[in-house]
Design a protein around this motif. Structure first.
Motif, PDB file in Angstrom:
ATOM      1  N   GLN A  68       6.392   2.940  -5.095  1.00  0.00           N
ATOM      2  CA  GLN A  68       6.894   3.615  -6.283  1.00  0.00           C
ATOM      3  C   GLN A  68       7.248   2.635  -7.402  1.00  0.00           C
ATOM      4  OE1 GLN A  68       8.505   3.115  -3.576  1.00  0.00           O
ATOM      5  NE2 GLN A  68      10.729   3.081  -3.773  1.00  0.00           N
ATOM      6  N   THR A  69       7.297   1.325  -7.089  1.00  0.00           N
ATOM      7  CA  THR A  69       7.569   0.320  -8.119  1.00  0.00           C
ATOM      8  C   THR A  69       6.570  -0.814  -8.002  1.00  0.00           C
ATOM      9  OG1 THR A  69       9.152  -0.752  -6.637  1.00  0.00           O
ATOM     10  CG2 THR A  69      10.032   0.833  -8.224  1.00  0.00           C
ATOM     11  N   PRO A  70       5.288  -0.521  -8.244  1.00  0.00           N
ATOM     12  CA  PRO A  70       4.277  -1.558  -8.054  1.00  0.00           C
ATOM     13  C   PRO A  70       4.483  -2.708  -9.018  1.00  0.00           C
ATOM     14  CG  PRO A  70       3.351   0.326  -9.231  1.00  0.00           C
ATOM     15  CD  PRO A  70       4.726   0.719  -8.786  1.00  0.00           C
ATOM     16  N   THR A  71       4.120  -3.900  -8.532  1.00  0.00           N
ATOM     17  CA  THR A  71       4.250  -5.089  -9.353  1.00  0.00           C
ATOM     18  C   THR A  71       2.923  -5.798  -9.438  1.00  0.00           C
ATOM     19  OG1 THR A  71       4.870  -6.383  -7.429  1.00  0.00           O
ATOM     20  CG2 THR A  71       6.657  -5.430  -8.694  1.00  0.00           C
ATOM     21  N   ALA A  72       2.808  -6.674 -10.424  1.00  0.00           N
ATOM     22  CA  ALA A  72       1.567  -7.406 -10.625  1.00  0.00           C
ATOM     23  C   ALA A  72       1.392  -8.454  -9.547  1.00  0.00           C
ATOM     24  CB  ALA A  72       1.588  -8.085 -11.996  1.00  0.00           C
ATOM     25  N   PRO A  73       0.127  -8.767  -9.218  1.00  0.00           N
ATOM     26  CA  PRO A  73      -0.096  -9.860  -8.271  1.00  0.00           C
ATOM     27  C   PRO A  73       0.283 -11.177  -8.901  1.00  0.00           C
ATOM     28  CG  PRO A  73      -2.138  -9.220  -9.290  1.00  0.00           C
ATOM     29  CD  PRO A  73      -1.103  -8.262  -9.787  1.00  0.00           C
ATOM     30  N   GLN A  74       0.658 -12.083  -8.084  1.00  0.00           N
ATOM     31  CA  GLN A  74       1.010 -13.408  -8.572  1.00  0.00           C
ATOM     32  C   GLN A  74      -0.186 -14.313  -8.401  1.00  0.00           C
ATOM     33  OE1 GLN A  74       4.347 -14.944  -6.646  1.00  0.00           O
ATOM     34  NE2 GLN A  74       4.555 -16.740  -7.901  1.00  0.00           N
ATOM     35  N   SER A  75      -0.595 -15.018  -9.447  1.00  0.00           N
ATOM     36  CA  SER A  75      -1.773 -15.869  -9.346  1.00  0.00           C
ATOM     37  C   SER A  75      -1.484 -17.023  -8.415  1.00  0.00           C
ATOM     38  CB  SER A  75      -2.173 -16.388 -10.721  1.00  0.00           C
ATOM     39  OG  SER A  75      -1.444 -17.534 -11.047  1.00  0.00           O
ATOM     40  N   SER A 113      -0.550   0.000  -2.599  1.00  0.00           N
ATOM     41  CA  SER A 113      -0.249  -1.398  -2.902  1.00  0.00           C
ATOM     42  C   SER A 113      -1.464  -2.127  -3.449  1.00  0.00           C
ATOM     43  CB  SER A 113       0.274  -2.097  -1.648  1.00  0.00           C
ATOM     44  OG  SER A 113       1.456  -1.486  -1.186  1.00  0.00           O
ATOM     45  N   ALA A 114      -2.616  -1.910  -2.831  1.00  0.00           N
ATOM     46  CA  ALA A 114      -3.833  -2.551  -3.325  1.00  0.00           C
ATOM     47  C   ALA A 114      -4.175  -2.071  -4.724  1.00  0.00           C
ATOM     48  CB  ALA A 114      -4.983  -2.272  -2.365  1.00  0.00           C
ATOM     49  N   GLN A 115      -3.973  -0.783  -4.975  1.00  0.00           N
ATOM     50  CA  GLN A 115      -4.258  -0.231  -6.293  1.00  0.00           C
ATOM     51  C   GLN A 115      -3.310  -0.810  -7.341  1.00  0.00           C
ATOM     52  OE1 GLN A 115      -5.433   3.994  -6.684  1.00  0.00           O
ATOM     53  NE2 GLN A 115      -3.547   4.225  -7.872  1.00  0.00           N
ATOM     54  N   ALA A 116      -2.038  -1.004  -6.973  1.00  0.00           N
ATOM     55  CA  ALA A 116      -1.081  -1.591  -7.902  1.00  0.00           C
ATOM     56  C   ALA A 116      -1.452  -3.027  -8.239  1.00  0.00           C
ATOM     57  CB  ALA A 116       0.326  -1.532  -7.307  1.00  0.00           C
ATOM     58  N   SER A 790      -3.290   8.853  -9.638  1.00  0.00           N
ATOM     59  CA  SER A 790      -2.168   9.090  -8.735  1.00  0.00           C
ATOM     60  C   SER A 790      -1.784   7.773  -8.098  1.00  0.00           C
ATOM     61  CB  SER A 790      -2.545  10.123  -7.660  1.00  0.00           C
ATOM     62  OG  SER A 790      -3.439   9.560  -6.712  1.00  0.00           O
ATOM     63  N   LYS A 791      -0.732   7.784  -7.282  1.00  0.00           N
ATOM     64  CA  LYS A 791      -0.295   6.546  -6.638  1.00  0.00           C
ATOM     65  C   LYS A 791      -1.358   5.975  -5.710  1.00  0.00           C
ATOM     66  CE  LYS A 791       4.682   7.532  -6.711  1.00  0.00           C
ATOM     67  NZ  LYS A 791       5.890   7.762  -5.884  1.00  0.00           N
ATOM     68  N   THR A 792      -2.187   6.838  -5.138  1.00  0.00           N
ATOM     69  CA  THR A 792      -3.228   6.378  -4.218  1.00  0.00           C
ATOM     70  C   THR A 792      -4.628   6.730  -4.710  1.00  0.00           C
ATOM     71  OG1 THR A 792      -3.061   8.428  -2.925  1.00  0.00           O
ATOM     72  CG2 THR A 792      -1.711   6.554  -2.217  1.00  0.00           C
ATOM     73  N   GLY A 793      -4.737   7.191  -5.958  1.00  0.00           N
ATOM     74  CA  GLY A 793      -6.028   7.640  -6.463  1.00  0.00           C
ATOM     75  C   GLY A 793      -6.457   6.899  -7.706  1.00  0.00           C
ATOM     76  N   SER A 794      -7.717   6.496  -7.738  1.00  0.00           N
ATOM     77  CA  SER A 794      -8.239   5.797  -8.910  1.00  0.00           C
ATOM     78  C   SER A 794      -9.749   5.956  -8.980  1.00  0.00           C
ATOM     79  CB  SER A 794      -7.878   4.308  -8.866  1.00  0.00           C
ATOM     80  OG  SER A 794      -8.461   3.680  -7.730  1.00  0.00           O
TER      81      SER A 794
END
Length: 998
Positions: A68-75, A113-116, A790-794
């Protein structure tokens, strides 16, 4: 070496940071930032991609954020903030969040999580995130990566052992953001990472300037877990048993993670250790037509070289493969690994960490080869006779089947191999938030060693059997020996004995320091800059020796290797009939009696030397067997030392134009490479005296690599990306080796006067590196459209273009008058000319949450990738730089997954298919053009089921490679015609297991 000053700098900097830590910082610091030995077959392998690959043994914050609070990946270098994950309940269960919302878990959490990661990244990225501890959807990292859009894998020996991103194999591989490698290689074998040890796999398809230099294909980061991923004590693991229906063997696999964190008087402290073990037995079966295609007409223009043809009306201009045979690879491999992590937060704005990894590979293999030559003369020089020739209807001068009588006896070998890899990596680092700046640094040391030993016993029939062969039956040759008794030990003679030892080593340090500085400019909220230093060393030592005993007629059963046994095949019951089994000593007898085989070789070579006192090749081979330990060949080894110095500067921008939110990065990375590569070469002076002399090549070059990324947010759920990057990929250390391995040709018996190219026999076979190789260069353009509904849809799509120059492949070419050796066959890597890769990707995923009741548990994933890759063949081959497909590139790749997850049930059915691709280019017989060898379309179907009867226990069942579709290779011998090259069959895997978590 320049290691001590860097280590002191890193330690001193860390001490200064600890002393100056500022507890009054407004926010907590984020989670701590962390950052192919050759094939073993001594003789010809049946086809590209068929022989066993023996060398296995190619800054991310831990854990995905709550959905519910996705964050950006860290390089992987100088990264962005990322929140540590909370422990997730087992698949199928839901948890109550602090705000009262239901938090998705299990496979839904993995997709979310992967989508975020993909949505919020600064670059174009795709990822697979483990839905729970020890649970990626496949056995190892390579298998899991095949599910990602734009990723293709090559397979052999029942596993994925080569990864391509958008058709290209030139990848940078990192573990928790740090560069990692195996022995003398620049990368690591991704199949060496067990799924049970991993938290996520992240594929960076476009780079940013703060990213470690990606290869042409991009960068793959393998991410493990760390103790601050969890709230407290965590014990979790899995155990699984697998069965391979082709090897008929059972294997154990498992992993165990223990993690805890404590509040202490000196801050928050955490410790984690993870053990993983995978094991598999494999057995592959191959039936092949030789790559070289010839005709009955003699290549030297003399009737003595012609093959007699007794079938009326077929002429003597038809084409047929020069030999046919079987190749079986079987073995056992196991991979133990341990990784651990310590994290300490002495203040709210400072985190210090230490990471460690031991990753190992162990392999025991036996490769079986049987070859029936259809055109080689007998020992007394008499050519075989061809009869019963049937031509293919509608194709000019192409044989469908024939019978061969007389000629040279059939040959076989059993090659036994033991090999192992041990790779260690240790690292320390910190992240310090002070004022406007976030400062981080990381120091790591990596060392890796690969060793291999091979004992190969060669034999042949005592007479030439009559061979009936049909060249295209179910995708390969079907043949029999016309009643020849292949089960009679008296029909086998000793042909030779081969030994090899191989040791490759690599070590290196890497150190980086990064600063992320917030500004007062709304358009440019932050700037980043940093430095990185790498010092790599690499070396290879190897030696081999061979006793050719084919002319002595020594019975195979008389050797110290003992009684003969039937070589069993791995073909399935519904595949080709025909010849499949022959006799050889057992694998264990060959390896356990190598000392006796050495003494038998000395006796045989002594006899040959007495009969041929002027033969320098026999004398050289006899000298090599005079020591118990295989002598090293200086021509086969090298050493390399390379330092790289990198600096980057990058800005992040944000603005609003016409109501649209636009953000992104722009920057530049400068990398200086300073390398020294040493080996040995064979030289011949004016008087014809040969010597072995050291040779060293130096390279020093500077790469300026700009990058620019833009994201346009049309709505909170719909966005577009545009990216431009420049990348360089350095040649491997082995490719830069200035030395050469020279093998003198001893194939002079049996009246053999010509090689497979129709010309006089080569005096020697030379394999060497190429110190003149240049880095591969590429200008990369990417654009995407991404809709996250959606949270799991793209639904996402991408187009991309790569403008390449200098693609490296290895080519074999005849060379006349080579360095005093006369006519030789030279194999070495070459830079190709200009090339390009263009393509598109489309991917969609979703759970069907809009459906009522149990139907809402259904969902699916689908993606398709189109690729078109071409490049010029190297000008060094004497061609007019023809444009050909890039090897290994399939035009189409599909992944389809249907899944269901509701309550205690989670199940998946996954289908993967890649279309045909060219695996190599080879010079045709008597022609000046190169033609491709093609692998037909490959498909795979896998199924998994998980049942969670209790909250802390999940039972699993899996079937991998359900279809067991054979691999088919085809060899083009002119512009429009081809013969099947081979067909290869691999096993199905069945597994049962359990996962637990407390």
């Amino acid at each position: 070496m320049k290691r001590a000053p860097l280590f002191l700098l890193s330690s001193a900097t860390m001490a200064l940071v600890i002393a100056g830590a500022m507890p009054a910082a407004a926010q907590d610091a984020p989670a701590a930032t962390a950052q192919d030995a050759p094939a073993t077959a001594a003789q010809d392998a049946p086809a590209a991609g068929t022989a066993a690959q023996v060398n296995p043994g190619a800054d991310i914050a831990p854990g995905p954020a709550a959905p519910q609070t996705p964050t950006a990946p860290q390089s992987p270098e100088g990264g962005q903030d990322q929140q540590a994950a909370r422990a997730a309940p087992p698949a199928g269960y839901a948890a109550q969040g602090d705000d009262g919302d239901i938090v998705v878990t299990g496979f839904r959490q993995s997709l979310s999580s992967a989508q975020a990661l993909k949505r919020d990244s600064d670059s174009i990225i795709d990822a697979i995130v483990a839905e729970d501890i020890g649970k990626l959807p496949d056995n190892n990292a390579s298998e899991a990566l095949a599910r990602i859009t734009g990723v293709q894998v090559n397979r052999s020996n029942d596993e994925a052992n080569g990864v391509l991103v958008r058709g290209l194999p030139d990848l940078t591989t990192t573990f928790n953001g740090r560069e990692i490698f195996t022995a003398e290689n620049r990368g690591v074998a991704l199949q060496d990472f067990p799924a049970g040890a991993l938290a996520a796999l992240e594929v960076y398809k476009s780079g940013t300037s703060n990213l470690i230099e990606p290869g042409l294909a991009g960068l793959i980061n393998v991410r493990s877990r760390r103790p601050f991923d969890f709230d407290g004590l965590e014990i979790a693991g899995a155990i699984r048993g697998t069965y391979n229906d082709q090897s008929n063997k059972y294997d154990p696999n498992g992993n165990l993670l223990i993690s805890n964190r404590w509040e202490t008087g000196i801050g928050d402290f955490g410790a984690l250790i993870n053990f993983a073990y995978t094991q598999s037995h494999y057995r592959n079966a191959v039936r092949y037509d030789e790559a070289f295609v010839r005709t009955p007409v003699g290549d030297l223009g003399t009737t003595d070289d012609d093959l007699p043809v007794t079938t009326p009306g077929v002429g003597n201009a038809f084409a047929f493969p020069g030999s046919i045979g079987n190749y079986y690879s079987r073995g056992k491999r196991w991979r133990p690994s341990i990784n651990g992590s310590l994290q300490w937060k002495p203040a709210s704005n400072l985190e210090i960490y230490a990471d460690g990894l031991w990753q190992a590979y162990r392999g025991e293999a036996a490769n079986e080869w049987f070859n029936a030559n259809l055109e080689r003369a007998s020992v007394d020089g008499v050519r075989p006779t061809l009869s019963n020739v049937v031509l293919v209807k509608g194709e000019p001068n192409k044989a469908a089947s024939l019978t061969k009588t007389g000629g040279y006896p059939a040959e076989m070998y059993r090659s036994t191999n033991n090999d192992r890899t041990d790779t260690y990596q240790g690292a320390i680092g910190f992240v310090w938030s002070v004022g406007r700046a976030k400062i981080s640094s990381d120091f790591a040391y990596t060392t890796s060693t690969y060793t291999a030993s091979e004992y190969s016993l060669d034999s042949q029939f005592t007479s030439a059997p009559t061979v009936n062969a049909a060249f295209d039956v179910k995708g390969s040759v079907d043949y029999d020996l016309n009643g020849y008794d292949a089960q009679n030990p008296a029909n086998y003679a000793w042909r030779g004995y081969y030994e090899r030892r191989y040791k490759a080593k690599g070590d290196g340090i890497q150190w980086r320091a990064d600063v992320d500085l917030a500004t007062d400019f709304a358009v440019l909220p932050s700037i980043q800059f940093g430095v990185r230093y790498v010092d790599r060393n690499s070396s290879l030592d190897q030696g081999n020796r061979y006793a050719n005993t084919s002319t002595l007629g020594i019975p195979l059963a008389s050797l110290p290797s003992g009684a003969l046994e039937t070589v069993t095949d791995g073909f399935r019951s519904d595949t080709l009939p025909g010849f499949q089994n022959w006799l050889m000593p057992s694998r264990s007898n060959i390896r356990e009696n190598f000392a006796g085989l050495q003494q038998a070789s000395i006796a045989a070579l002594t006899q040959l030397a007495a009969a041929n006192p002027t033969d320098a090749g026999i004398a050289d081979n006899l000298a090599r067997f005079q020591t118990a330990i295989i002598p090293l060949d200086p021509l086969g080894g090298f050493t390399a030392a390379e330092q790289t110095y990198a600096f980057y500067a990058q800005g992040k921008y944000e603005l609003t134009v016409g109501g649209l939110e636009i953000d992104g990065t722009f920057g530049v990375r400068a990398v200086n490479t300073d390398g020294r590569y040493s080996g040995f070469q064979r030289s011949v002076d004016a008087a014809g005296v040969a010597s072995i002399d050291p040779i060293t090549n130096k390279q020093n070059y500077l790469d300026i690599l700009p990058s620019a990324n833009m994201r346009i947010k049309f709505t909170p759920k719909f966005q577009a990306r545009f990216a431009y990057t420049e990348t360089r990929t350095r040649p491997t250390f082995g490719q830069l080796n200035p030395g050469a391995t020279v093998t003198f040709n001893s194939q002079t018996s049996g009246g053999q006067t010509t090689g497979p190219d129709g010309q006089p026999l080569f005096n020697a076979f030379i394999t060497r590196g190429n110190p003149n190789l240049q880095p591969l260069t590429s200008n990369n353009f990417d654009a995407t459209l991404e809709w996250y509904f959606s949270k799991t849809g793209s639904l996402t799509g991408a187009v991309f273009y790569r403008d390449l120059y200098g693609f490296i492949n290895t080519y074999t070419n005849p060379v006349e008058n080579f360095e005093g050796l006369g006519r030789v066959q030279l194999t070495q890597p070459e830079n190709a000319g200009a090339g390009k890769v263009k393509g598109a990707e489309i991917g969609v995923q979703s759970f069907f949450d809009f459906l009522p009741g149990f139907l809402s548990g259904f969902g699916g994933q689908a993606n398709v990738t189109y690729l078109d890759g071409t490049n010029e063949l190297p000008s060094a081959l004497g061609e007019q730089a023809p444009i050909v497909p890039i090897t290994g590139v399939s035009k189409w790749t599909y992944n389809l997954t249907a899944f269901y997850e509701r309550g205690p049930i989670s199940t998946r059915l996954s289908y993967n298919r890649r279309s045909q691709y060219v695996n190599s280019f080879n010079r045709n017989v008597n022609e000046e053009q190169y033609a491709g060898e093609t692998t037909r379309a490959v498909e795979r179907l896998d199924y998994s089921l998980a049942y969670t009867p209790f909250k802390n226990l999940t039972l699993t069942a899996d079937i991998n490679n359900i279809l067991a579709t054979p691999f088919n290779n085809y060899r083009n011998y002119n512009a429009t015609q081809f013969f099947p090259r081979d067909v290869r069959e691999e096993g199905r895997y069945y597994s049962l297991g359990a996962r637990f978590r407390f």
